[in-house]
Design a protein around this motif. Structure first.
Motif, mmCIF file in Angstrom:
data_model
loop_
_atom_site.group_PDB
_atom_site.id
_atom_site.type_symbol
_atom_site.label_atom_id
_atom_site.label_comp_id
_atom_site.label_asym_id
_atom_site.label_seq_id
_atom_site.Cartn_x
_atom_site.Cartn_y
_atom_site.Cartn_z
ATOM 1 N N HIS A 37 0.471 -5.356 -12.635
ATOM 2 C CA HIS A 37 -0.194 -6.158 -13.664
ATOM 3 C C HIS A 37 0.827 -7.115 -14.259
ATOM 4 C CE1 HIS A 37 -3.587 -3.352 -13.464
ATOM 5 N NE2 HIS A 37 -2.644 -2.449 -13.277
ATOM 6 N N ARG A 38 0.481 -8.379 -14.303
ATOM 7 C CA ARG A 38 1.370 -9.400 -14.834
ATOM 8 C C ARG A 38 1.179 -9.483 -16.347
ATOM 9 N NH1 ARG A 38 4.382 -13.489 -11.674
ATOM 10 N NH2 ARG A 38 5.696 -14.291 -13.323
ATOM 11 N N MET A 39 2.274 -9.357 -17.068
ATOM 12 C CA MET A 39 2.255 -9.493 -18.532
ATOM 13 C C MET A 39 3.270 -10.575 -18.888
ATOM 14 S SD MET A 39 1.979 -5.592 -19.786
ATOM 15 C CE MET A 39 0.690 -4.524 -19.201
ATOM 16 N N GLY A 40 2.781 -11.781 -19.020
ATOM 17 C CA GLY A 40 3.693 -12.905 -19.215
ATOM 18 C C GLY A 40 4.493 -13.130 -17.939
ATOM 19 N N ARG A 41 5.814 -13.053 -18.051
ATOM 20 C CA ARG A 41 6.686 -13.226 -16.887
ATOM 21 C C ARG A 41 7.041 -11.891 -16.226
ATOM 22 N NH1 ARG A 41 11.738 -16.271 -18.724
ATOM 23 N NH2 ARG A 41 12.214 -15.991 -16.542
ATOM 24 N N LEU A 42 6.583 -10.799 -16.807
ATOM 25 C CA LEU A 42 6.975 -9.472 -16.331
ATOM 26 C C LEU A 42 5.862 -8.789 -15.541
ATOM 27 C CD1 LEU A 42 8.573 -8.153 -19.645
ATOM 28 C CD2 LEU A 42 9.747 -9.224 -17.710
ATOM 29 N N TRP A 43 6.242 -7.990 -14.558
ATOM 30 C CA TRP A 43 5.316 -7.136 -13.839
ATOM 31 C C TRP A 43 5.389 -5.748 -14.443
ATOM 32 C CZ3 TRP A 43 1.746 -8.841 -10.628
ATOM 33 C CH2 TRP A 43 1.942 -10.059 -9.966
ATOM 34 N N LYS A 44 4.237 -5.123 -14.649
ATOM 35 C CA LYS A 44 4.169 -3.762 -15.187
ATOM 36 C C LYS A 44 3.283 -2.913 -14.285
ATOM 37 C CE LYS A 44 6.634 -4.458 -18.875
ATOM 38 N NZ LYS A 44 7.840 -3.723 -19.199
ATOM 39 N N PHE A 45 3.537 -1.613 -14.308
ATOM 40 C CA PHE A 45 2.887 -0.691 -13.389
ATOM 41 C C PHE A 45 2.422 0.557 -14.116
ATOM 42 C CE2 PHE A 45 6.269 -3.062 -11.482
ATOM 43 C CZ PHE A 45 5.738 -3.552 -10.306
ATOM 44 N N LYS A 46 1.342 1.154 -13.618
ATOM 45 C CA LYS A 46 0.882 2.465 -14.061
ATOM 46 C C LYS A 46 1.241 3.449 -12.950
ATOM 47 C CE LYS A 46 -1.244 1.999 -18.018
ATOM 48 N NZ LYS A 46 -0.911 2.777 -19.183
ATOM 49 N N LYS A 47 1.938 4.496 -13.323
ATOM 50 C CA LYS A 47 2.434 5.463 -12.349
ATOM 51 C C LYS A 47 1.301 6.068 -11.515
ATOM 52 C CE LYS A 47 5.080 9.671 -12.083
ATOM 53 N NZ LYS A 47 5.052 10.918 -12.772
ATOM 54 N N ASP A 48 0.177 6.388 -12.137
ATOM 55 C CA ASP A 48 -0.926 6.994 -11.385
ATOM 56 C C ASP A 48 -1.520 6.031 -10.357
ATOM 57 O OD1 ASP A 48 -1.968 5.471 -13.500
ATOM 58 O OD2 ASP A 48 -3.769 6.711 -13.682
ATOM 59 N N GLU A 49 -1.566 4.728 -10.666
ATOM 60 C CA GLU A 49 -2.048 3.728 -9.706
ATOM 61 C C GLU A 49 -1.095 3.623 -8.522
ATOM 62 O OE1 GLU A 49 -2.528 0.020 -11.761
ATOM 63 O OE2 GLU A 49 -4.255 0.723 -12.890
ATOM 64 N N ILE A 50 0.201 3.664 -8.798
ATOM 65 C CA ILE A 50 1.208 3.587 -7.737
ATOM 66 C C ILE A 50 1.131 4.823 -6.851
ATOM 67 C CG2 ILE A 50 3.687 3.510 -7.250
ATOM 68 C CD1 ILE A 50 2.435 0.848 -8.298
ATOM 69 N N ASP A 51 0.983 5.994 -7.459
ATOM 70 C CA ASP A 51 0.871 7.234 -6.682
ATOM 71 C C ASP A 51 -0.321 7.172 -5.728
ATOM 72 O OD1 ASP A 51 3.121 8.371 -7.872
ATOM 73 O OD2 ASP A 51 1.951 9.471 -9.372
ATOM 74 N N GLU A 52 -1.458 6.691 -6.204
ATOM 75 C CA GLU A 52 -2.656 6.575 -5.361
ATOM 76 C C GLU A 52 -2.436 5.567 -4.239
ATOM 77 O OE1 GLU A 52 -5.462 8.403 -5.243
ATOM 78 O OE2 GLU A 52 -4.412 9.646 -6.703
ATOM 79 N N TRP A 53 -1.783 4.453 -4.544
ATOM 80 C CA TRP A 53 -1.505 3.423 -3.546
ATOM 81 C C TRP A 53 -0.612 3.973 -2.440
ATOM 82 C CZ3 TRP A 53 3.240 0.752 -2.635
ATOM 83 C CH2 TRP A 53 3.128 -0.365 -1.814
ATOM 84 N N VAL A 54 0.407 4.723 -2.827
ATOM 85 C CA VAL A 54 1.315 5.321 -1.837
ATOM 86 C C VAL A 54 0.553 6.343 -0.985
ATOM 87 C CG1 VAL A 54 3.342 6.792 -1.545
ATOM 88 C CG2 VAL A 54 3.410 4.894 -3.171
ATOM 89 N N LYS A 55 -0.248 7.199 -1.627
ATOM 90 C CA LYS A 55 -1.023 8.203 -0.894
ATOM 91 C C LYS A 55 -1.984 7.560 0.100
ATOM 92 C CE LYS A 55 -0.936 11.690 -4.517
ATOM 93 N NZ LYS A 55 -1.735 12.356 -5.552
ATOM 94 N N ALA A 56 -2.507 6.399 -0.236
ATOM 95 C CA ALA A 56 -3.442 5.685 0.638
ATOM 96 C C ALA A 56 -2.726 4.937 1.761
ATOM 97 C CB ALA A 56 -4.281 4.714 -0.188
ATOM 98 N N GLY A 57 -1.390 5.001 1.787
ATOM 99 C CA GLY A 57 -0.633 4.355 2.850
ATOM 100 C C GLY A 57 -0.250 2.927 2.556
ATOM 101 N N GLY A 58 -0.368 2.491 1.324
ATOM 102 C CA GLY A 58 -0.060 1.109 0.973
ATOM 103 C C GLY A 58 1.351 0.679 1.305
ATOM 104 N N ALA A 59 2.303 1.564 1.130
ATOM 105 C CA ALA A 59 3.706 1.210 1.377
ATOM 106 C C ALA A 59 4.085 1.315 2.840
ATOM 107 C CB ALA A 59 4.623 2.111 0.550
ATOM 108 N N SER A 60 3.226 1.918 3.660
ATOM 109 C CA SER A 60 3.592 2.131 5.054
ATOM 110 C C SER A 60 3.159 1.003 5.979
ATOM 111 C CB SER A 60 2.989 3.450 5.556
ATOM 112 O OG SER A 60 1.589 3.365 5.573
ATOM 113 N N SER A 61 2.452 0.013 5.449
ATOM 114 C CA SER A 61 2.027 -1.118 6.268
ATOM 115 C C SER A 61 3.235 -1.913 6.721
ATOM 116 C CB SER A 61 1.091 -2.028 5.478
ATOM 117 O OG SER A 61 -0.032 -1.313 5.051
ATOM 118 N N HIS A 62 3.224 -2.308 7.992
ATOM 119 C CA HIS A 62 4.337 -3.095 8.523
ATOM 120 C C HIS A 62 4.068 -4.577 8.308
ATOM 121 C CE1 HIS A 62 6.185 0.356 10.276
ATOM 122 N NE2 HIS A 62 5.092 0.650 10.941
#
Length: 67
Positions: A37-62
Motif C-alpha cells: 500500500h502506497r502512503m505518500g512516498r512510502l510503501w507499507k505492508f500488512k504482515k497477514d497479507e504478505i503471509d497469504e501472498w507467500v503461501k499462494a506462491g507469489g514470491a516463487s514466480s520466475h
C-alpha cells in the motif's frame, strides 16, 4: 491485544521479516503483485497479507523477461 501485531510494516521491516533485500521487495511489488500500500512516498505492508501472498506462491514466480 493484536494492535502491535496488526501495525503497518515498512520496506525495511518486511524485507527483514522475509529475509530478502529491499531491492527484492521493490521488484516483487512491481513484477509479482506483492500486496503493498502506497502512503505518500512510502510503501507499507500488512504482515497477514504478505503471509497469504507467500503461501499462494507469489514470491516463487520466475521473471520471464527475455531482455
Amino acid at each position: 491485544m493484536t494492535e502491535i501485531e496488526d501495525r503497518w510494516l515498512s520496506v525495511e521491516e518486511i524485507s527483514k521479516y522475509l529475509g530478502v533485500s529491499n531491492d527484492t521487495v521493490y521488484r516483487w511489488i512491481d513484477k509479482h503483485r506483492m500486496p503493498a500500500h502506497r502512503m505518500g512516498r512510502l510503501w507499507k505492508f500488512k504482515k497477514d497479507e504478505i503471509d497469504e501472498w507467500v503461501k499462494a506462491g507469489g514470491a516463487s514466480s520466475h521473471d520471464q523477461r527475455t531482455e
